[in-house]
Design a protein around this motif. Sequence first.
Motif, short mmCIF file in Angstrom:
data_model
loop_
_atom_site.label_atom_id
_atom_site.label_comp_id
_atom_site.label_asym_id
_atom_site.label_seq_id
_atom_site.Cartn_x
_atom_site.Cartn_y
_atom_site.Cartn_z
N LEU A 18 -54.59 -68.37 22.49
CA LEU A 18 -52.98 -68.97 21.40
C LEU A 18 -53.94 -69.71 20.40
N ALA A 19 -53.00 -69.63 18.92
CA ALA A 19 -53.50 -69.86 17.89
C ALA A 19 -52.16 -71.20 17.11
N LYS A 20 -52.58 -72.22 16.17
CA LYS A 20 -51.27 -72.73 15.80
C LYS A 20 -50.60 -71.66 14.69
N GLU A 21 -51.94 -70.76 14.23
CA GLU A 21 -51.05 -70.19 12.94
C GLU A 21 -50.66 -68.64 13.69
N ASP A 22 -50.69 -68.64 14.69
CA ASP A 22 -49.59 -67.35 14.92
C ASP A 22 -48.83 -67.85 15.63
N ALA A 65 -44.43 -69.72 16.68
CA ALA A 65 -43.08 -69.65 15.74
C ALA A 65 -42.82 -70.68 15.51
N GLY A 66 -43.12 -71.16 15.71
CA GLY A 66 -42.88 -72.99 15.47
C GLY A 66 -43.80 -74.15 15.95
N PRO A 67 -43.17 -75.26 15.67
CA PRO A 67 -43.95 -76.49 15.97
C PRO A 67 -44.08 -77.31 17.39
N GLY A 68 -43.02 -77.03 18.42
CA GLY A 68 -43.43 -76.68 19.50
C GLY A 68 -43.79 -75.03 20.92
N LEU A 69 -44.23 -74.69 21.81
CA LEU A 69 -45.16 -74.14 22.62
C LEU A 69 -44.29 -74.36 24.13
N THR A 70 -43.52 -73.10 24.76
CA THR A 70 -43.17 -72.40 25.43
C THR A 70 -43.99 -71.92 26.29
#
Length: 235
Positions: free
Chosen positions: A120-124, A126-131
Amino acid sequence: LALVERPRDLAGVRVVVSAGGTREPIDPVRYLGNRSSGRQGVAVALAAADRGARVTLVAAHLDSGIGDPAVRHPLIDVVPAGTAAELGAAVTGASTDADVIVMAAAVADYRVADVSDRKLAKEDAAGPGLTLELVQNDDILAGLVDARRAGQTIVGFAAETPAEGEDLVERGIRKRRRKGVDLLAVNEVGWTTGFETADNTLVVIDAADAVVARASGSKREVADALWDAIVAARA
Ligand code: CTP
Ligand code: CA
């Protein structure tokens, strides 16, 4: 310190012990884990082997590693397992002809619903959080209890964080009933107790809701006290 000669009261008994903590993958490099070091489960396996039992140790991410000399014992077979599903398959497979099963492993209650094939990469994102969506893992003990043969003894472990003023034994009795095991070994854990330490404290509850052992000391001493309770329950 007096070294007490232990009886060979488990000679010929076939034992399966699970130890350590499962890891549930999130992506190829990350996982959900827990703080179990596996030391108490390894001590349970070693104590049984020293008393003459033939032991299958299903080991999930032991802090000491499965190559640990402590686990090299002529009567112990080590089977590595990573996830809860792998541990379940290994324990269930080894348990068909076992006389005693001790589930000391910390099994993840949930796994990640959709494990990503790529990191998982922040670049990909959808937003600032992760669920992360989690789904419940099968209860391995429940399966073992359902399939229990006559003469088979099934022992669970429970690490509990009782609320202020709450009784650990009462909590243990409720869980023992829920799980349907012959014996439940309960220990109190917290931010600073129970994990990554040499010592442990256990309360063992039997099928009649009685406290049949209270043990405090090295994980090996506690393991021998547990085996005393298992031997007594099987008599
Ligand atoms: N266990 C299992 N399979 C699972 C979860 C737990 O076999 N999926 C076993 C553990 O190895 C342990 C016993 O069940 O021997 C009790 O684990 P514990 O986590 O205390 O019980 P749970 O039923 O998962 O309850 P809780 O919601 O308190 O975590
Ligand atoms: Ca659990």
